[in-house]
Design a protein around this motif. Structure first.
Motif, mmCIF file in Angstrom:
data_model
loop_
_atom_site.group_PDB
_atom_site.id
_atom_site.type_symbol
_atom_site.label_atom_id
_atom_site.label_comp_id
_atom_site.label_asym_id
_atom_site.label_seq_id
_atom_site.Cartn_x
_atom_site.Cartn_y
_atom_site.Cartn_z
ATOM 1 N N THR A 118 0.835 -1.204 0.000
ATOM 2 C CA THR A 118 0.000 0.000 0.000
ATOM 3 C C THR A 118 0.868 1.252 0.000
ATOM 4 O O THR A 118 0.613 2.198 -0.752
ATOM 5 N N HIS A 119 1.905 1.256 0.802
ATOM 6 C CA HIS A 119 2.814 2.407 0.866
ATOM 7 C C HIS A 119 3.545 2.603 -0.473
ATOM 8 O O HIS A 119 3.614 3.723 -0.993
ATOM 9 N N ILE A 120 4.087 1.534 -1.024
ATOM 10 C CA ILE A 120 4.811 1.624 -2.300
ATOM 11 C C ILE A 120 3.892 2.158 -3.391
ATOM 12 O O ILE A 120 4.268 3.066 -4.145
ATOM 13 N N ALA B 190 2.129 6.389 -7.089
ATOM 14 C CA ALA B 190 0.995 7.137 -7.638
ATOM 15 C C ALA B 190 1.255 8.641 -7.612
ATOM 16 O O ALA B 190 0.765 9.363 -8.485
ATOM 17 N N GLU B 191 2.048 9.097 -6.661
ATOM 18 C CA GLU B 191 2.362 10.526 -6.583
ATOM 19 C C GLU B 191 3.150 11.010 -7.797
ATOM 20 O O GLU B 191 3.144 12.198 -8.098
ATOM 21 N N VAL B 192 3.832 10.104 -8.479
ATOM 22 C CA VAL B 192 4.572 10.470 -9.695
ATOM 23 C C VAL B 192 3.938 9.818 -10.924
ATOM 24 O O VAL B 192 4.596 9.573 -11.930
ATOM 25 N N GLN C 154 2.916 0.220 -9.792
ATOM 26 C CA GLN C 154 3.933 -0.771 -9.459
ATOM 27 C C GLN C 154 4.243 -1.681 -10.649
ATOM 28 O O GLN C 154 5.424 -1.922 -10.928
ATOM 29 N N PRO C 155 3.256 -2.183 -11.397
ATOM 30 C CA PRO C 155 3.596 -2.998 -12.570
ATOM 31 C C PRO C 155 4.437 -2.248 -13.606
ATOM 32 O O PRO C 155 5.363 -2.826 -14.189
ATOM 33 N N ARG C 156 4.162 -0.975 -13.827
ATOM 34 C CA ARG C 156 4.995 -0.198 -14.766
ATOM 35 C C ARG C 156 6.422 -0.096 -14.243
ATOM 36 O O ARG C 156 7.376 -0.172 -15.009
ATOM 37 N N TRP C 157 6.553 0.101 -12.947
ATOM 38 C CA TRP C 157 7.878 0.182 -12.335
ATOM 39 C C TRP C 157 8.627 -1.140 -12.529
ATOM 40 O O TRP C 157 9.822 -1.152 -12.818
#
Length: 93
Positions: A28-30, A35-37, A41-44
């Motif tokens: 949830t934190h990650i 999301a702020e940028v 997570q999958p794109r990362w």
């Protein structure tokens, strides 16, 4: 934060409960930070698979590695498409 048990009940939970609670809190934190940028997570993960490769990787190679990650499942292809559409990666024929 809302817990599933009172304090005494939480203290009696097995390690599996705490492993899942830690997993949920970290993910949830990650995801909130990404999301702020305007990143998911999958794109990362896709970018992580491409970073540092001299000749890149095929879409299939990236998919093979990432398809089992957490809750990605069939949603990985649109994420790869978004990485390409944003110009963060290119795709050759």
């Amino acid at each position: 934060m809302e817990f599933s048990h009172d304090d005494a009940g939480l203290a009696r939970q097995p390690i599996g409960y705490w492993s899942w609670a830690a997993h949920k809190a970290v993910v949830t934190h990650i995801r909130a930070q990404l999301a702020e940028v305007d990143m998911t997570q999958p794109r990362w993960w896709v970018l992580g698979q491409l970073h540092g490769t001299e000749d890149g990787r095929t879409r299939q190679e990236v998919t093979d590695v990432l398809q089992g990650y957490l809750d990605v499942g069939g949603a990985l292809q649109p994420e790869i498409d978004t990485v390409i559409a944003r110009g963060l990666a290119t795709q050759d024929e």
